[in-house]
Write a protein that holds these residues in place. Structure first.
Motif, PDB file in Angstrom:
ATOM      1  N   PHE A  76      71.842 -16.762  82.691  1.00 45.88           N
ATOM      2  CA  PHE A  76      72.903 -15.861  82.148  1.00 45.88           C
ATOM      3  C   PHE A  76      74.098 -15.986  82.709  1.00 45.88           C
ATOM      4  CE2 PHE A  76      68.351 -13.735  82.192  1.00 45.88           C
ATOM      5  CZ  PHE A  76      68.449 -13.590  80.704  1.00 45.88           C
ATOM      6  N   MET A  77      74.561 -16.989  83.187  1.00 40.70           N
ATOM      7  CA  MET A  77      76.014 -17.059  83.723  1.00 40.70           C
ATOM      8  C   MET A  77      76.694 -17.857  82.424  1.00 40.70           C
ATOM      9  SD  MET A  77      77.389 -19.880  86.774  1.00 40.70           S
ATOM     10  CE  MET A  77      75.991 -18.896  88.186  1.00 40.70           C
ATOM     11  N   HIS A  78      78.077 -17.206  82.691  1.00 43.00           N
ATOM     12  CA  HIS A  78      78.851 -17.674  81.471  1.00 43.00           C
ATOM     13  C   HIS A  78      79.051 -19.149  81.673  1.00 43.00           C
ATOM     14  CE1 HIS A  78      82.759 -17.853  79.354  1.00 43.00           C
ATOM     15  NE2 HIS A  78      82.568 -16.846  78.636  1.00 43.00           N
ATOM     16  N   LYS A 169      85.946 -12.178 105.594  1.00 44.68           N
ATOM     17  CA  LYS A 169      84.768 -11.379 106.170  1.00 44.68           C
ATOM     18  C   LYS A 169      83.820 -11.117 105.158  1.00 44.68           C
ATOM     19  CE  LYS A 169      86.332 -10.963 110.294  1.00 44.68           C
ATOM     20  NZ  LYS A 169      85.748 -11.615 111.576  1.00 44.68           N
ATOM     21  N   SER A 170      84.325 -10.577 103.677  1.00 47.59           N
ATOM     22  CA  SER A 170      83.324 -10.298 102.803  1.00 47.59           C
ATOM     23  C   SER A 170      84.337 -10.474 101.530  1.00 47.59           C
ATOM     24  CB  SER A 170      82.700  -9.152 103.169  1.00 47.59           C
ATOM     25  OG  SER A 170      83.786  -7.934 102.839  1.00 47.59           O
ATOM     26  N   ASP A 171      83.865 -10.239 100.333  1.00 48.65           N
ATOM     27  CA  ASP A 171      84.376 -10.583  99.061  1.00 48.65           C
ATOM     28  C   ASP A 171      84.333  -8.716  98.689  1.00 48.65           C
ATOM     29  OD1 ASP A 171      85.563 -10.749  96.553  1.00 48.65           O
ATOM     30  OD2 ASP A 171      83.956 -12.133  95.808  1.00 48.65           O
ATOM     31  N   PRO A 172      85.819  -8.305  98.664  1.00 41.17           N
ATOM     32  CA  PRO A 172      85.970  -6.939  98.073  1.00 41.17           C
ATOM     33  C   PRO A 172      85.259  -6.511  96.590  1.00 41.17           C
ATOM     34  CG  PRO A 172      88.126  -7.834  98.199  1.00 41.17           C
ATOM     35  CD  PRO A 172      86.885  -8.905  98.808  1.00 41.17           C
ATOM     36  N   ASN A 173      85.344  -7.664  95.766  1.00 44.74           N
ATOM     37  CA  ASN A 173      84.921  -7.428  94.437  1.00 44.74           C
ATOM     38  C   ASN A 173      83.471  -7.856  94.109  1.00 44.74           C
ATOM     39  OD1 ASN A 173      87.790  -6.976  93.701  1.00 44.74           O
ATOM     40  ND2 ASN A 173      88.161  -9.438  93.803  1.00 44.74           N
ATOM     41  N   GLU A 174      82.743  -8.169  94.995  1.00 43.75           N
ATOM     42  CA  GLU A 174      81.354  -8.426  94.914  1.00 43.75           C
ATOM     43  C   GLU A 174      80.402  -7.702  95.793  1.00 43.75           C
ATOM     44  OE1 GLU A 174      80.483 -10.054  92.284  1.00 43.75           O
ATOM     45  OE2 GLU A 174      81.865 -11.194  91.519  1.00 43.75           O
ATOM     46  N   LYS A 175      79.065  -7.500  95.374  1.00 39.95           N
ATOM     47  CA  LYS A 175      78.110  -6.911  96.096  1.00 39.95           C
ATOM     48  C   LYS A 175      77.010  -7.756  96.151  1.00 39.95           C
ATOM     49  CE  LYS A 175      79.704  -2.164  95.548  1.00 39.95           C
ATOM     50  NZ  LYS A 175      79.547  -0.706  94.897  1.00 39.95           N
ATOM     51  N   GLY A 176      76.004  -7.219  96.950  1.00 38.03           N
ATOM     52  CA  GLY A 176      74.764  -8.050  97.060  1.00 38.03           C
ATOM     53  C   GLY A 176      74.559  -9.440  97.672  1.00 38.03           C
ATOM     54  N   VAL A 177      75.482  -9.543  99.008  1.00 37.82           N
ATOM     55  CA  VAL A 177      75.329 -10.829  99.505  1.00 37.82           C
ATOM     56  C   VAL A 177      74.100 -10.908 100.319  1.00 37.82           C
ATOM     57  CG1 VAL A 177      76.452 -12.207 101.095  1.00 37.82           C
ATOM     58  CG2 VAL A 177      77.709 -10.774  99.747  1.00 37.82           C
ATOM     59  N   LYS A 178      73.170 -11.813 100.166  1.00 34.42           N
ATOM     60  CA  LYS A 178      72.102 -11.835 101.064  1.00 34.42           C
ATOM     61  C   LYS A 178      72.395 -12.228 102.508  1.00 34.42           C
ATOM     62  CE  LYS A 178      68.552 -13.209  97.689  1.00 34.42           C
ATOM     63  NZ  LYS A 178      67.598 -14.230  97.368  1.00 34.42           N
ATOM     64  N   LYS A 179      71.617 -12.062 103.395  1.00 28.36           N
ATOM     65  CA  LYS A 179      71.851 -12.281 104.873  1.00 28.36           C
ATOM     66  C   LYS A 179      72.258 -13.744 104.996  1.00 28.36           C
ATOM     67  CE  LYS A 179      70.090 -10.874 109.392  1.00 28.36           C
ATOM     68  NZ  LYS A 179      69.071 -10.588 110.092  1.00 28.36           N
ATOM     69  N   ASN A 180      71.613 -14.747 104.360  1.00 27.25           N
ATOM     70  CA  ASN A 180      71.905 -16.020 104.799  1.00 27.25           C
ATOM     71  C   ASN A 180      72.864 -16.619 103.881  1.00 27.25           C
ATOM     72  OD1 ASN A 180      70.739 -16.167 102.408  1.00 27.25           O
ATOM     73  ND2 ASN A 180      69.192 -17.785 103.153  1.00 27.25           N
ATOM     74  N   GLY A 181      73.454 -15.891 102.910  1.00 25.36           N
ATOM     75  CA  GLY A 181      74.731 -16.195 101.988  1.00 25.36           C
ATOM     76  C   GLY A 181      74.153 -17.173 100.826  1.00 25.36           C
ATOM     77  N   SER A 182      72.737 -17.200 100.606  1.00 23.27           N
ATOM     78  CA  SER A 182      72.181 -18.346  99.964  1.00 23.27           C
ATOM     79  C   SER A 182      72.600 -17.768  98.260  1.00 23.27           C
ATOM     80  CB  SER A 182      70.827 -18.699 100.111  1.00 23.27           C
ATOM     81  OG  SER A 182      70.242 -17.294  99.897  1.00 23.27           O
ATOM     82  N   SER A 183      72.629 -16.445  98.019  1.00 22.75           N
ATOM     83  CA  SER A 183      72.772 -16.185  96.752  1.00 22.75           C
ATOM     84  C   SER A 183      73.718 -14.813  97.060  1.00 22.75           C
ATOM     85  CB  SER A 183      71.319 -15.782  96.282  1.00 22.75           C
ATOM     86  OG  SER A 183      71.593 -15.525  94.802  1.00 22.75           O
ATOM     87  N   LYS A 184      74.850 -15.086  96.337  1.00 25.22           N
ATOM     88  CA  LYS A 184      75.715 -13.865  96.579  1.00 25.22           C
ATOM     89  C   LYS A 184      75.386 -12.747  95.610  1.00 25.22           C
ATOM     90  CE  LYS A 184      80.281 -12.616  97.539  1.00 25.22           C
ATOM     91  NZ  LYS A 184      80.676 -11.761  96.241  1.00 25.22           N
ATOM     92  N   GLN A 185      75.510 -13.029  94.271  1.00 27.22           N
ATOM     93  CA  GLN A 185      75.858 -12.150  93.165  1.00 27.22           C
ATOM     94  C   GLN A 185      74.217 -12.309  92.406  1.00 27.22           C
ATOM     95  OE1 GLN A 185      79.269 -12.781  91.179  1.00 27.22           O
ATOM     96  NE2 GLN A 185      78.069 -14.572  89.733  1.00 27.22           N
ATOM     97  N   ARG A 186      73.964 -11.254  91.852  1.00 32.07           N
ATOM     98  CA  ARG A 186      72.989 -11.118  90.944  1.00 32.07           C
ATOM     99  C   ARG A 186      73.549 -11.212  89.615  1.00 32.07           C
ATOM    100  NH1 ARG A 186      70.566 -12.351  94.672  1.00 32.07           N
ATOM    101  NH2 ARG A 186      70.191 -14.218  93.253  1.00 32.07           N
ATOM    102  N   ILE A 187      73.240 -11.998  88.797  1.00 30.33           N
ATOM    103  CA  ILE A 187      73.607 -11.908  87.152  1.00 30.33           C
ATOM    104  C   ILE A 187      72.676 -11.269  86.463  1.00 30.33           C
ATOM    105  CG2 ILE A 187      74.534 -13.516  85.515  1.00 30.33           C
ATOM    106  CD1 ILE A 187      75.229 -15.440  87.702  1.00 30.33           C
TER     107      ILE A 187
END
Length: 208
Positions: A76-78, A169-187
């Motif tokens: 579902f990614m552009h 520290k973090s991306d202010p425009n995105e949410k849903g960062v997993k603890k290990n950083g393996s998958s930051k956003q859900r599409i």
């Protein structure tokens, strides 16, 4: 039993030795200039295991490309985003390949230095490093003693990671960062509104 003052001196000596060893290492890898650009309070604490989730995400996206996402996320990614991620990933692989070749070049120079007094040895030692992009160095990072911290610094040097990477520290425009950083956003797929509209139309026809 060592006194507190003696322990402090010992700790200071250890830190100086560690700093000297790190600077020698980055000089050997051709990364000393990048290392010296950053405040010592930040660069000396650079450890892969200490990266925050956002830093993990940025690093893994360059290192693994689309492989860091799930199949549904990629589906579902552009298309343009997939193209950009793939382009950066390919560039990252090229940078790693160049670093591997450079380490092999340094190791071979150490070997050739044994014959430095001979004419043939001098000729070999005087050869400058030349990157061969068509040659894929298949030696592992472990075999060449290349660490993730080295690759992070190399990516920063090449512009694949931002210069302020160590401060992020973090991306202010995105949410849903997993603890290990393996998958930051859900599409998520686009919402299906067609069936709802059809049901509304049919209900209106029934009422008529």
């Amino acid at each position: 039993m060592l006194s507190e003052k003696q322990l402090q001196k010992l700790q200071t000596a250890k830190e100086i030795h560690k700093l000297k060893h790190r600077e020698e290492r980055y000089a050997y890898l051709g990364l000393l200039s990048e290392y010296q650009l950053h405040p010592k309070s930040l660069i000396q604490n650079l450890e892969y295991t200490r990266l925050n989730p956002y830093q993990h995400y940025l690093f893994k996206r360059v290192l693994h490309g689309l492989n860091m996402y799930t199949k549904d996320e990629v589906k579902f990614m552009h298309w343009d985003k997939k193209r950009r991620i793939t382009k950066v990933w390919k560039r990252g692989q090229d940078v790693i390949n160049e670093l591997k070749q450079y380490v092999c070049y340094q190791k071979s120079n150490s070997l050739f230095s044994i014959f430095a007094k001979s004419e043939a040895g001098q000729q070999l030692l005087n050869q400058p490093f030349e990157y061969l992009p068509d040659y894929n160095n298949k030696m592992s990072l472990k075999e060449l003693d290349i660490r993730y911290e080295d690759i992070i610094l190399k990516f920063m040097q090449e512009g694949l990671l931002p210069k302020n990477f160590l401060l992020l520290k973090s991306d202010p425009n995105e949410k849903g960062v997993k603890k290990n950083g393996s998958s930051k956003q859900r599409i998520h797929p686009a919402k299906k509104t067609v069936s709802k509209q059809v049901s509304n139309v049919s209900s209106k026809n029934t009422s008529m």
